[in-house]
Structure formats: C-alpha cells, structure tokens
Scaffold this motif. Sequence first.
Motif, PDB file in Angstrom:
ATOM      1  N   THR A  44      -4.133  -0.321  10.164  1.00 47.38           N
ATOM      2  CA  THR A  44      -3.222  -0.310   9.025  1.00 47.38           C
ATOM      3  C   THR A  44      -1.927  -1.022   9.390  1.00 47.38           C
ATOM      4  N   GLN A  45      -1.294  -1.580   8.368  1.00 47.62           N
ATOM      5  CA  GLN A  45       0.016  -2.204   8.546  1.00 47.62           C
ATOM      6  C   GLN A  45       0.817  -2.012   7.270  1.00 47.62           C
ATOM      7  N   VAL A  46       2.007  -1.450   7.406  1.00 42.92           N
ATOM      8  CA  VAL A  46       2.897  -1.260   6.268  1.00 42.92           C
ATOM      9  C   VAL A  46       3.924  -2.384   6.279  1.00 42.92           C
ATOM     10  N   LEU A  47       3.912  -3.201   5.230  1.00 44.35           N
ATOM     11  CA  LEU A  47       4.846  -4.312   5.116  1.00 44.35           C
ATOM     12  C   LEU A  47       6.072  -3.831   4.344  1.00 44.35           C
ATOM     13  N   THR A  48       7.237  -3.962   4.963  1.00 40.62           N
ATOM     14  CA  THR A  48       8.471  -3.466   4.354  1.00 40.62           C
ATOM     15  C   THR A  48       9.015  -4.470   3.356  1.00 40.62           C
ATOM     16  N   THR A  49       8.178  -4.798   2.362  1.00 45.90           N
ATOM     17  CA  THR A  49       8.611  -5.664   1.275  1.00 45.90           C
ATOM     18  C   THR A  49       9.162  -4.794   0.156  1.00 45.90           C
ATOM     19  N   ASN A  50       9.548  -5.422  -0.918  1.00 47.10           N
ATOM     20  CA  ASN A  50      10.048  -4.669  -2.074  1.00 47.10           C
ATOM     21  C   ASN A  50       9.219  -5.065  -3.298  1.00 47.10           C
ATOM     22  N   PRO A  51       8.254  -4.219  -3.715  1.00 45.18           N
ATOM     23  CA  PRO A  51       7.922  -2.899  -3.164  1.00 45.18           C
ATOM     24  C   PRO A  51       7.096  -3.031  -1.883  1.00 45.18           C
ATOM     25  N   PRO A  52       6.954  -1.937  -1.118  1.00 45.39           N
ATOM     26  CA  PRO A  52       6.196  -2.001   0.142  1.00 45.39           C
ATOM     27  C   PRO A  52       4.711  -2.247  -0.110  1.00 45.39           C
ATOM     28  N   GLN A  53       4.036  -2.806   0.883  1.00 46.74           N
ATOM     29  CA  GLN A  53       2.607  -3.082   0.797  1.00 46.74           C
ATOM     30  C   GLN A  53       1.888  -2.421   1.965  1.00 46.74           C
ATOM     31  N   LEU A  54       0.696  -1.920   1.698  1.00 44.73           N
ATOM     32  CA  LEU A  54      -0.141  -1.339   2.736  1.00 44.73           C
ATOM     33  C   LEU A  54      -1.383  -2.204   2.902  1.00 44.73           C
ATOM     34  N   VAL A  55      -1.588  -2.705   4.105  1.00 40.50           N
ATOM     35  CA  VAL A  55      -2.765  -3.514   4.416  1.00 40.50           C
ATOM     36  C   VAL A  55      -3.698  -2.680   5.287  1.00 40.50           C
ATOM     37  N   VAL A  56      -4.949  -2.518   4.846  1.00 43.39           N
ATOM     38  CA  VAL A  56      -5.940  -1.728   5.574  1.00 43.39           C
ATOM     39  C   VAL A  56      -7.130  -2.629   5.906  1.00 43.39           C
ATOM     40  N   ALA A  57      -7.500  -2.675   7.181  1.00 41.16           N
ATOM     41  CA  ALA A  57      -8.656  -3.447   7.635  1.00 41.16           C
ATOM     42  C   ALA A  57      -9.652  -2.484   8.288  1.00 41.16           C
ATOM     43  N   GLY A 114       2.802  -2.316  -3.745  1.00 47.61           N
ATOM     44  CA  GLY A 114       3.485  -1.217  -4.414  1.00 47.61           C
ATOM     45  C   GLY A 114       2.956   0.135  -3.981  1.00 47.61           C
ATOM     46  N   MET A 115       2.727   0.313  -2.669  1.00 52.73           N
ATOM     47  CA  MET A 115       2.253   1.594  -2.143  1.00 52.73           C
ATOM     48  C   MET A 115       3.243   2.696  -2.521  1.00 52.73           C
ATOM     49  N   PHE A 136       0.352   8.044   9.238  1.00 47.84           N
ATOM     50  CA  PHE A 136       1.524   7.245   9.534  1.00 47.84           C
ATOM     51  C   PHE A 136       2.553   8.122  10.230  1.00 47.84           C
ATOM     52  N   ASN A 137       3.275   7.543  11.178  1.00 53.07           N
ATOM     53  CA  ASN A 137       4.273   8.296  11.950  1.00 53.07           C
ATOM     54  C   ASN A 137       5.567   8.398  11.158  1.00 53.07           C
ATOM     55  N   GLN A 138       5.534   9.254  10.149  1.00 54.41           N
ATOM     56  CA  GLN A 138       6.697   9.400   9.280  1.00 54.41           C
ATOM     57  C   GLN A 138       7.882   9.993  10.021  1.00 54.41           C
ATOM     58  N   GLY A 139       7.586  10.890  10.992  1.00 60.69           N
ATOM     59  CA  GLY A 139       8.678  11.598  11.643  1.00 60.69           C
ATOM     60  C   GLY A 139       9.390  10.794  12.707  1.00 60.69           C
ATOM     61  N   GLU A 140       8.777   9.706  13.167  1.00 61.30           N
ATOM     62  CA  GLU A 140       9.398   8.926  14.229  1.00 61.30           C
ATOM     63  C   GLU A 140      10.536   8.072  13.674  1.00 61.30           C
ATOM     64  N   PRO A 141      11.625   7.982  14.414  1.00 61.98           N
ATOM     65  CA  PRO A 141      12.735   7.164  13.929  1.00 61.98           C
ATOM     66  C   PRO A 141      12.343   5.700  13.840  1.00 61.98           C
ATOM     67  N   LYS A 142      12.816   5.036  12.811  1.00 61.65           N
ATOM     68  CA  LYS A 142      12.525   3.626  12.645  1.00 61.65           C
ATOM     69  C   LYS A 142      13.278   2.802  13.679  1.00 61.65           C
ATOM     70  N   THR A 143      12.642   1.743  14.116  1.00 61.74           N
ATOM     71  CA  THR A 143      13.268   0.882  15.106  1.00 61.74           C
ATOM     72  C   THR A 143      14.435   0.123  14.479  1.00 61.74           C
ATOM     73  N   ARG A 144      15.569   0.208  15.106  1.00 61.03           N
ATOM     74  CA  ARG A 144      16.746  -0.490  14.615  1.00 61.03           C
ATOM     75  C   ARG A 144      17.014  -1.717  15.475  1.00 61.03           C
ATOM     76  N   PRO A 145      17.480  -2.776  14.869  1.00 63.19           N
ATOM     77  CA  PRO A 145      17.782  -3.970  15.664  1.00 63.19           C
ATOM     78  C   PRO A 145      18.937  -3.693  16.622  1.00 63.19           C
TER      79      PRO A 145
END
Length: 232
Positions: A44-57, A114-115, A136-145
């Motif tokens: 799986t890959q969640v693309l942080t677009t607007n709206p977000p997209q979920l790609v499942v292979a 539009g997930m 999905f690891n919802q609880g993990e902090p997002k990586t910040r630059p």
Amino acid sequence: MKDFKQSACALLILILTNCWLNAIYASDPQVEPETVKKIKKVATQVLTTNPPQLVVAVSGEVPSGGFTDVKLVRVSYRNPPQDGIQDYYLKAVAPTQPAIAVISEVKATDTWKGMPFWVKGIRVHGVDDGVKEVLFNQGEPKTRPHMRRFKGTSKQGSYEEALKQALARLNQALGEDGVRDATASWKVDSVQGEVGGIAGLNELSVVIVAKRQPAWKIEPAAASKSKPKKSE
C-alpha cells in the motif's frame, strides 16, 4: 411444384438451424470471475495529494496458467465499517480451454482517489484463510523535514549585513549531500543585538530558519553527536 416448394422450405429451415447452432457453439460461454484462493503479497501507498489517494497492489496464487481479467475489487459500504478496515477481493477469470497445470501468479492494482478519513487499513480477501490485512501506522508521528538555522552578525548594527551573512551560510549548505539543484524556503526566526559599554558595542544578529527541497538528511550537530568517541 408443390413438392419443390416443400423441399425448398425444408432446406431453408435446415440451413437456418445449422447457422443458429454454429453461432451457439462458436461463442465462448460467459465465465464469471472467481476470487483468487491465495493472497501472496499486499503493498500500500498513501499519496498525500489533495484529496489523498490510496494505491493498493496485490499478487495472488492460482492453480494453473490461463487466468485472465485480473481485478482488485474494492467493496462499497452503505456505512463505513466500525473497525475502519476497507475490504478488497482479488478476482480473476479461470481459463475455459486446457491450460498448463502449474501454479501461477496474478497481479492487480487499485488507486482510490479521495480516500476517506475513516480508513485505518485494508483487508484483501482470498478464499477461506487466504486473507491478508494491512494496518496503517496512524499513531506514529509523521516525518517532518529537517529544519536548519543560520545566523549572521553585523558588528556595525546593520540588519541588512547580518541577514546577508545568514543567507550566505544557507547558500553554502544547499549543496550538502551532493545535491546540486536544491532550493530552500526560509524566514527570519529572531533578531537580537547588543549596544553600549566601554567598547561601544553595536552588534546585531539575525537568525533565519530554512527548509531545503530535497530535505537535508541530518542536522550537522546531530551528525557530530552520533559519531563514537575515540578512546583515550
């Protein structure tokens, strides 16, 4: 004459019957897709677009070759599931003609534009126990630059000179990690100064905070701390 007409009619009926039967046997029967028995891998890959997209292979295992029309079917709900898990089924059409009897792999992907916010993971169904679940690891902090700070100081109390010095140091850091075409966005973080005294101080410092694209890998201070100390 009557016998001729009867013979012609019988011949025409026979021809039409043969054409109808040939059309039936020549056409392939409609085969419904079946659920793949074994699910092998799910990515799986969640693309942080607007709206977000979920790609499942997904890849699955079938008992023979010749499977066609492989699709990853996303389940539709009237109400979102309480556990937040979106269900999928990997389906394929089994061969209607003799096929090589060797275990084969089939693959399919699905992109969900539009997930919705409630999705916490996915569950891909095979047959019986052929199910794989990805949370999905919802609880993990997002990586910040990585943000970097750069300081410039003017002994003459000049804001422009101090800012120019801080920007010069930022430009020097743009090429780190071997990046040649990096850009950076920055803003002034603080301005402070010192004046007076016997020496007649008139010093002004400007600190800017910057974010590089692509991001810096690691802060210089953090890199020096991570190096092992030499034993004396």
